[in-house]
Write an enzyme that holds these catalytic residues in place. Structure first.
Site, PDB file in Angstrom:
ATOM      1  N   GLY A  43       3.116  -6.478  23.161  1.00 19.64           N
ATOM      2  CA  GLY A  43       2.929  -6.668  21.715  1.00 19.64           C
ATOM      3  C   GLY A  43       2.168  -7.933  21.364  1.00 19.64           C
TER       4      GLY A  43
ATOM      5  N   ARG B  84       0.833  -1.205   0.000  1.00 23.25           N
ATOM      6  CA  ARG B  84       0.000   0.000   0.000  1.00 23.25           C
ATOM      7  C   ARG B  84       0.867   1.254   0.000  1.00 23.25           C
ATOM      8  NH1 ARG B  84      -3.757  -0.528   4.961  1.00 23.25           N
ATOM      9  NH2 ARG B  84      -1.636  -0.847   5.656  1.00 23.25           N
TER      10      ARG B  84
ATOM     11  N   ASP C 127     -11.521 -14.027  15.484  1.00 29.52           N
ATOM     12  CA  ASP C 127     -10.382 -14.677  14.839  1.00 29.52           C
ATOM     13  C   ASP C 127     -10.474 -16.200  15.006  1.00 29.52           C
ATOM     14  OD1 ASP C 127      -7.344 -14.479  13.915  1.00 29.52           O
ATOM     15  OD2 ASP C 127      -7.374 -15.764  15.693  1.00 29.52           O
TER      16      ASP C 127
ATOM     17  N   ILE D 272       1.906 -24.146  12.793  1.00 30.03           N
ATOM     18  CA  ILE D 272       1.576 -25.544  13.116  1.00 30.03           C
ATOM     19  C   ILE D 272       0.994 -26.255  11.902  1.00 30.03           C
ATOM     20  CG2 ILE D 272       0.303 -27.066  14.670  1.00 30.03           C
ATOM     21  CD1 ILE D 272       0.010 -24.707  16.605  1.00 30.03           C
TER      22      ILE D 272
ATOM     23  N   GLY E  85       2.975 -14.706  14.387  1.00 38.28           N
ATOM     24  CA  GLY E  85       4.310 -14.115  14.278  1.00 38.28           C
ATOM     25  C   GLY E  85       4.795 -14.245  12.845  1.00 38.28           C
TER      26      GLY E  85
ATOM     27  N   LYS F  12     -11.141 -19.490  12.213  1.00 34.53           N
ATOM     28  CA  LYS F  12     -10.309 -20.702  12.151  1.00 34.53           C
ATOM     29  C   LYS F  12     -11.154 -21.946  12.401  1.00 34.53           C
ATOM     30  CE  LYS F  12      -6.277 -18.059  13.590  1.00 34.53           C
ATOM     31  NZ  LYS F  12      -5.570 -17.510  14.752  1.00 34.53           N
TER      32      LYS F  12
HETATM   33  N1  LIG Z   1       0.785 -11.588  11.709  1.00 30.48           N
HETATM   34  C1  LIG Z   1       0.603 -12.844  12.050  1.00 30.48           C
HETATM   35  O1  LIG Z   1       1.168 -13.323  13.037  1.00 30.48           O
HETATM   36  C2  LIG Z   1      -0.288 -13.732  11.223  1.00 30.48           C
HETATM   37  C3  LIG Z   1      -0.449 -15.080  11.576  1.00 30.48           C
HETATM   38  C4  LIG Z   1      -1.252 -15.906  10.783  1.00 30.48           C
HETATM   39  C5  LIG Z   1      -1.908 -15.383   9.687  1.00 30.48           C
HETATM   40  N2  LIG Z   1      -1.761 -14.044   9.396  1.00 30.48           N
HETATM   41  C6  LIG Z   1      -2.491 -13.539   8.228  1.00 30.48           C
HETATM   42  O2  LIG Z   1      -1.547 -13.050   7.287  1.00 30.48           O
HETATM   43  C7  LIG Z   1      -2.115 -11.969   6.562  1.00 30.48           C
HETATM   44  C8  LIG Z   1      -1.168 -10.769   6.654  1.00 30.48           C
HETATM   45  O3  LIG Z   1      -1.002 -10.425   8.014  1.00 30.48           O
HETATM   46  P1  LIG Z   1       0.161  -9.419   8.473  1.00 30.48           P
HETATM   47  O4  LIG Z   1       0.192  -9.500   9.958  1.00 30.48           O
HETATM   48  O5  LIG Z   1       1.405  -9.669   7.700  1.00 30.48           O
HETATM   49  O6  LIG Z   1      -0.474  -8.012   8.037  1.00 30.48           O
HETATM   50  P2  LIG Z   1       0.275  -6.586   7.916  1.00 30.48           P
HETATM   51  O7  LIG Z   1       1.527  -6.586   8.702  1.00 30.48           O
HETATM   52  O8  LIG Z   1      -0.763  -5.574   8.226  1.00 30.48           O
HETATM   53  O9  LIG Z   1       0.667  -6.512   6.380  1.00 30.48           O
HETATM   54  C9  LIG Z   1      -0.280  -6.301   5.375  1.00 30.48           C
HETATM   55  C10 LIG Z   1       0.461  -5.977   4.086  1.00 30.48           C
HETATM   56  O10 LIG Z   1      -0.493  -5.817   3.049  1.00 30.48           O
HETATM   57  C11 LIG Z   1      -0.230  -4.599   2.357  1.00 30.48           C
HETATM   58  N3  LIG Z   1      -1.475  -4.058   1.826  1.00 30.48           N
HETATM   59  C12 LIG Z   1      -2.564  -3.641   2.517  1.00 30.48           C
HETATM   60  N4  LIG Z   1      -3.541  -3.261   1.668  1.00 30.48           N
HETATM   61  C13 LIG Z   1      -3.049  -3.462   0.423  1.00 30.48           C
HETATM   62  C14 LIG Z   1      -3.571  -3.267  -0.867  1.00 30.48           C
HETATM   63  N5  LIG Z   1      -4.793  -2.776  -1.063  1.00 30.48           N
HETATM   64  N6  LIG Z   1      -2.782  -3.583  -1.934  1.00 30.48           N
HETATM   65  C15 LIG Z   1      -1.539  -4.071  -1.758  1.00 30.48           C
HETATM   66  N7  LIG Z   1      -0.994  -4.291  -0.541  1.00 30.48           N
HETATM   67  C16 LIG Z   1      -1.744  -3.975   0.537  1.00 30.48           C
HETATM   68  C17 LIG Z   1       0.401  -3.680   3.377  1.00 30.48           C
HETATM   69  O11 LIG Z   1       1.166  -2.685   2.715  1.00 30.48           O
HETATM   70  P3  LIG Z   1       2.072  -1.620   3.519  1.00 30.48           P
HETATM   71  O12 LIG Z   1       3.255  -2.416   4.014  1.00 30.48           O
HETATM   72  O13 LIG Z   1       2.422  -0.635   2.521  1.00 30.48           O
HETATM   73  O14 LIG Z   1       1.198  -1.123   4.645  1.00 30.48           O
HETATM   74  C18 LIG Z   1       1.272  -4.681   4.151  1.00 30.48           C
HETATM   75  O15 LIG Z   1       2.510  -4.858   3.506  1.00 30.48           O
HETATM   76  C19 LIG Z   1      -3.505 -11.739   7.163  1.00 30.48           C
HETATM   77  O16 LIG Z   1      -4.470 -12.436   6.407  1.00 30.48           O
HETATM   78  C20 LIG Z   1      -3.393 -12.351   8.542  1.00 30.48           C
HETATM   79  O17 LIG Z   1      -4.637 -12.797   9.061  1.00 30.48           O
HETATM   80  C21 LIG Z   1      -0.976 -13.221  10.120  1.00 30.48           C
END
Ligand SMILES: NC(=O)c1ccc[n+]([C@@H]2O[C@H](COP(=O)([O-])OP(=O)(O)OC[C@H]3O[C@@H](n4cnc5c(N)ncnc54)[C@H](OP(=O)(O)O)[C@@H]3O)[C@@H](O)[C@H]2O)c1
Length: 429
Positions: free
Chosen positions: A188, A47, A202, A137, A305, A206
């Protein structure tokens, strides 16, 4: 070994995406050897393009995710943006343009999994999403593949690390809910807005995914009964301890005893300290699976994470790339059983009910009569008096949620019942 690389588009480069990109670079040689061809990061959609992203060639970064998935030369799209849109449209566009998809998006899969699977099948492509449930997992693939010859009867898990951290704090330190949440936020483990975690949204997403795969039946987010954990008190933990239990926020997917329907639910519950899920501490996740032939299985590890989640994404990437090279696709949606999803009222379990009552003769008999009238059999009763008031803790034998709800409604109408302090289900016995 094929020398022409498989091209990968990364949609999202945040907590998970940045780790996916890092591992793709640092493990490039191993990935090439394991897949049988090199994988090349062909583009990264974000983004905010001006943000510094370590290890990513700025020339690969774009804000036009749609153009990236429409390029036509992309073999695999990794979607780690999250949310419903634009992720949904980008994934379907990716299939239309010949790519397979790896996603970590539990919210989208729980809402629209069937349509996404149909799109993948229509275009002869893969849709993999190991990272969508319980982070690192391995769970989706064991359920989909390793246990494909067995009959799964129940999947019960701690699938949200934030809530487990909070409940574990309350259990071990005697802290109240708000105090434990504040600590989780400071460290955090909890988002600034913790609603999705503490209200069980959430975990419910799942649960829908797990139930669908386990029972070969379509289960959507809206089919999952959900209760959050903000009402859990230190007094509930004290009561749980007296019963040799602790409290966890559980996602429970069950096949009915007659096999004709399934249920999926998320709520706080007491579980005996002897149950394997009781020993899951801090922000860890674990899922306990019960099946006809294998018996009891437990899957345990970090449920979130960047790096742990990226591990699951990379595992899917390897599998999907191997499929592409062999011209095959992996298992798609399996919903042939099409079992009805029953409402919460049909769930049968045990209950722990704490009542504030008048401390006078005959109250216990009145309360017991109400339980009996609703067909709910009492296992134990504990009474504690204090200044003309008393607290009465009733633990029931197994009863339907509908019967318990009727019992509680009738109890509230008794003059001698001042209030219902807490109702908690007792699981895992
Ligand atoms: N974090 C975890 O521990 C975790 C665990 C399991 C599953 N997940 C899943 O993994 C996915 C990502 O999670 P995350 O924690 O990595 O999220 P995040 O840190 O918020 O990252 C989201 C990314 O998507 C980009 N983005 C947002 N809107 C966009 C758009 N319209 N077009 C292109 N790029 C866009 C953002 O860009 P910018 O960098 O420019 O903001 C950012 O790089 C989610 O579905 C989440 O449920 C996460």
């Amino acid at each position: 070994m094929r020398t022409r690389p498989l091209k990968v588009a990364l949609l999202g480069c945040g907590v998970v995406g940045s780790e996916v990109a890092r591992i793709m670079t640092t493990h490039a040689d191993d990935l090439t050897a394991r897949i049988g061809a090199p994988v090349e990061l062909a583009g990264v959609a974000v983004r905010r393009p001006s943000r510094v992203r370590e290890g990513i060639d700025p020339a690969l970064v774009t804000t036009d995710a749609t153009a990236l998935v429409k390029r036509g030369d992309i073999d695999v799209v990794i979607e780690v943006i999250g949310g419903i849109e634009p992720a949904r449209t980008l994934i379907t566009t990716a299939f239309e343009h010949g790519a397979s998809v790896v996603s970590a998006n539990k919210a989208l899969l729980a809402q629209d999994g069937a349509a996404l699977h149909a799109a993948a099948e229509e275009h002869g492509r893969d849709l993999y999403y190991e990272a969508a449930v319980a982070g690192a997992i391995p769970l989706i693939r064991p359920l989909r593949e390793s246990l494909a010859g067995d009959k799964i009867n129940r999947v019960m898990g701690i699938v949200n690390g934030t809530t487990n951290f909070i409940l574990d704090k309350m259990d071990t330190t005697g802290a109240g809910y708000q105090e434990a949440l504040d600590e989780a936020t400071a460290l955090g483990y909890a988002e600034a807005d913790p609603t999705a975690d503490v209200e069980g949204f959430d975990a419910a997403a799942k649960a829908a995914i797990l139930a669908g795969i386990a029972f070969h039946t379509r289960v959507r987010f809206d089919d999952v009964y959900r209760e959050g954990m903000a009402e859990v008190t230190a007094a509930d933990f004290a009561s749980a301890k007296e019963m040799g239990c602790t409290i966890k926020l559980l996602a429970i997917c069950e096949r009915a005893a007659d096999g004709g329907s399934v249920t999926a639910r998320v709520h706080p519950a007491m579980i005996p300290l002897s149950h394997p899920l009781a020993s899951v501490r801090g922000a860890y996740n674990a899922v306990f699976v019960e099946s006809d032939a294998a018996g009891q299985l437990m899957f345990y590890g970090p449920g979130a994470g960047g790096s742990p989640t990226a591990s699951a994404v990379l595992g899917d990437l390897v599998a999907v790339c191997r499929n592409r090279l062999s011209g095959a696709t992996g298992p798609g949606e399996s919903a042939y059983a099409a079992l009805p999803v029953s409402p919460m009222g049909d769930v049968v379990t045990r209950y722990h009910i704490s009542l504030d009552v008048a401390d006078k003769p005959g109250v216990l008999a009145q309360v017991a009569t109400v339980f009996a009238e609703h067909g709910v059999s009492i296992d134990t009763v504990r009474q504690q008096g204090k200044d003309g008031e008393a607290s009465l803790v009733v633990v029931t034998h197994r009863a339907s949620d509908a019967s318990l709800t009727g019992t509680v409604e009738a109890l509230r109408k008794l003059d001698t019942v001042r209030g219902v302090a807490s109702i908690m289900r007792v699981e895992g016995e």
